[in-house]
Scaffold this motif. Structure first.
Motif, PDB file in Angstrom:
ATOM      1  N   SER A 106       0.815  -1.220   0.000  1.00 32.97           N
ATOM      2  CA  SER A 106       0.000   0.000   0.000  1.00 32.97           C
ATOM      3  C   SER A 106       0.846   1.266   0.000  1.00 32.97           C
ATOM      4  CB  SER A 106      -0.961   0.005   1.190  1.00 32.97           C
ATOM      5  OG  SER A 106      -0.275   0.255   2.406  1.00 32.97           O
ATOM      6  N   ILE A 107       2.118   1.151   0.420  1.00 32.75           N
ATOM      7  CA  ILE A 107       2.958   2.350   0.452  1.00 32.75           C
ATOM      8  C   ILE A 107       4.232   2.224  -0.381  1.00 32.75           C
ATOM      9  CG2 ILE A 107       2.089   3.178   2.669  1.00 32.75           C
ATOM     10  CD1 ILE A 107       4.581   1.941   3.979  1.00 32.75           C
ATOM     11  N   ASP A 108       4.501   1.057  -0.894  1.00 33.43           N
ATOM     12  CA  ASP A 108       5.721   0.818  -1.668  1.00 33.43           C
ATOM     13  C   ASP A 108       5.562   1.399  -3.075  1.00 33.43           C
ATOM     14  OD1 ASP A 108       7.995  -0.321  -2.976  1.00 33.43           O
ATOM     15  OD2 ASP A 108       7.900  -2.043  -1.613  1.00 33.43           O
ATOM     16  N   ASP A 109       6.609   2.027  -3.581  1.00 34.92           N
ATOM     17  CA  ASP A 109       6.529   2.555  -4.944  1.00 34.92           C
ATOM     18  C   ASP A 109       6.700   1.448  -5.987  1.00 34.92           C
ATOM     19  OD1 ASP A 109       9.234   2.176  -4.490  1.00 34.92           O
ATOM     20  OD2 ASP A 109       9.841   4.169  -5.152  1.00 34.92           O
ATOM     21  N   ARG A 110       7.091   0.256  -5.539  1.00 33.12           N
ATOM     22  CA  ARG A 110       7.172  -0.916  -6.414  1.00 33.12           C
ATOM     23  C   ARG A 110       6.523  -2.111  -5.709  1.00 33.12           C
ATOM     24  NH1 ARG A 110      12.980  -2.115  -7.853  1.00 33.12           N
ATOM     25  NH2 ARG A 110      13.154  -1.818  -5.631  1.00 33.12           N
ATOM     26  N   PRO A 111       5.183  -2.108  -5.614  1.00 32.67           N
ATOM     27  CA  PRO A 111       4.504  -3.197  -4.891  1.00 32.67           C
ATOM     28  C   PRO A 111       4.733  -4.552  -5.561  1.00 32.67           C
ATOM     29  CG  PRO A 111       2.920  -1.783  -6.019  1.00 32.67           C
ATOM     30  CD  PRO A 111       4.259  -1.156  -6.195  1.00 32.67           C
ATOM     31  N   LEU A 112       4.714  -5.579  -4.749  1.00 31.61           N
ATOM     32  CA  LEU A 112       4.875  -6.941  -5.258  1.00 31.61           C
ATOM     33  C   LEU A 112       3.637  -7.338  -6.051  1.00 31.61           C
ATOM     34  CD1 LEU A 112       6.296  -8.721  -2.089  1.00 31.61           C
ATOM     35  CD2 LEU A 112       7.566  -8.049  -4.146  1.00 31.61           C
ATOM     36  N   GLY A 113       3.859  -7.948  -7.181  1.00 34.38           N
ATOM     37  CA  GLY A 113       2.764  -8.453  -8.001  1.00 34.38           C
ATOM     38  C   GLY A 113       2.463  -9.904  -7.675  1.00 34.38           C
ATOM     39  N   PRO A 114       1.445 -10.449  -8.328  1.00 30.12           N
ATOM     40  CA  PRO A 114       1.047 -11.833  -8.055  1.00 30.12           C
ATOM     41  C   PRO A 114       2.154 -12.867  -8.230  1.00 30.12           C
ATOM     42  CG  PRO A 114      -0.639 -10.715  -9.322  1.00 30.12           C
ATOM     43  CD  PRO A 114       0.540  -9.789  -9.259  1.00 30.12           C
ATOM     44  N   ASP A 115       3.020 -12.690  -9.223  1.00 30.06           N
ATOM     45  CA  ASP A 115       4.095 -13.672  -9.444  1.00 30.06           C
ATOM     46  C   ASP A 115       5.091 -13.682  -8.289  1.00 30.06           C
ATOM     47  OD1 ASP A 115       2.963 -14.460 -11.836  1.00 30.06           O
ATOM     48  OD2 ASP A 115       4.247 -13.158 -13.065  1.00 30.06           O
ATOM     49  N   ALA A 116       5.476 -12.510  -7.824  1.00 26.22           N
ATOM     50  CA  ALA A 116       6.404 -12.428  -6.685  1.00 26.22           C
ATOM     51  C   ALA A 116       5.743 -12.970  -5.423  1.00 26.22           C
ATOM     52  CB  ALA A 116       6.851 -10.980  -6.477  1.00 26.22           C
ATOM     53  N   ILE A 117       4.469 -12.649  -5.257  1.00 27.50           N
ATOM     54  CA  ILE A 117       3.737 -13.153  -4.085  1.00 27.50           C
ATOM     55  C   ILE A 117       3.649 -14.671  -4.136  1.00 27.50           C
ATOM     56  CG2 ILE A 117       1.492 -13.169  -2.906  1.00 27.50           C
ATOM     57  CD1 ILE A 117       1.218 -10.200  -3.898  1.00 27.50           C
TER      58      ILE A 117
END
Length: 184
Positions: A162-173
């Motif tokens: 919610s605050i990261d300028d490069r949030p993790l996407g589904p693949d990384a998750i």
């Protein structure tokens, strides 16, 4: 005259007040939430708020209990669609990356809930119940320790994203969930 009677005997008024409280908290934070703001959002007279709830803390507690119950229900409902360990992993990824838990509004309310719970033992108990429900849903497919890690992961990645300028996407998750669930 009949409209006045309906307004005074509005059976949904209490629920509107609780819903408006969550909206006020989302807009202003707990510290900026007042009886007046809640009444304005709920479009009810100020006296209605204090009629249904003796204190602002009681109202905020009720609203947070509703948030916890709804979030817990949504989490369990998504996990209930899983049929095996692999589809349970998919459910976790969907909960984190999708709109089950990590909506901006729910995250904002969760931040406020955690801070409020830290100072109000009765709300902390609600939080423990929410965590227990999440873990129970996860324990259908994972051992208790892994379930606890996954529960923390759901909230942690949601908060970070919610605050990261490069949030993790589904693949990384998915990679992270696989690492946690496949290590033994």
């Amino acid at each position: 005259m009949a409209d006045d009677v309906v307004k005074r005997n509005d059976p949904a008024r209490r629920q509107r007040i609780v819903d408006a409280t969550l909206e006020a908290i989302a807009q202003y934070g707990v510290t900026g939430t007042t009886h007046r703001r809640i009444a304005a959002i709920a479009t009810v007279p100020l006296g209605s708020v204090t009629y249904y709830f003796a204190t602002l803390d009681a109202l905020i507690t009720t609203a947070f209990m509703q948030l916890a119950e709804q979030s817990s229900h949504d989490f369990a409902a998504r996990m209930a669609k899983a049929t095996d360990r692999d589809t349970a992993k998919d459910a976790i990824i969907d909960i984190i990356a999708g709109s089950v838990w990590a909506t901006p509004r729910t995250l904002l309310l969760s931040y406020e809930l955690y801070a409020f719970a830290a100072r109000h033992p009765s709300v902390a108990a609600v939080m423990r119940g929410w965590m227990a429900n999440s873990r129970a849903a996860l324990e259908r497919y994972f051992d208790p320790l892994t379930s606890r890690a996954l529960d923390a992961l759901v909230e942690g990645i949601g908060i970070h994203n919610s605050i990261d300028d490069r949030p993790l996407g589904p693949d990384a998750i998915r990679t992270i969930v696989e690492r946690i669930t496949d290590s033994r």
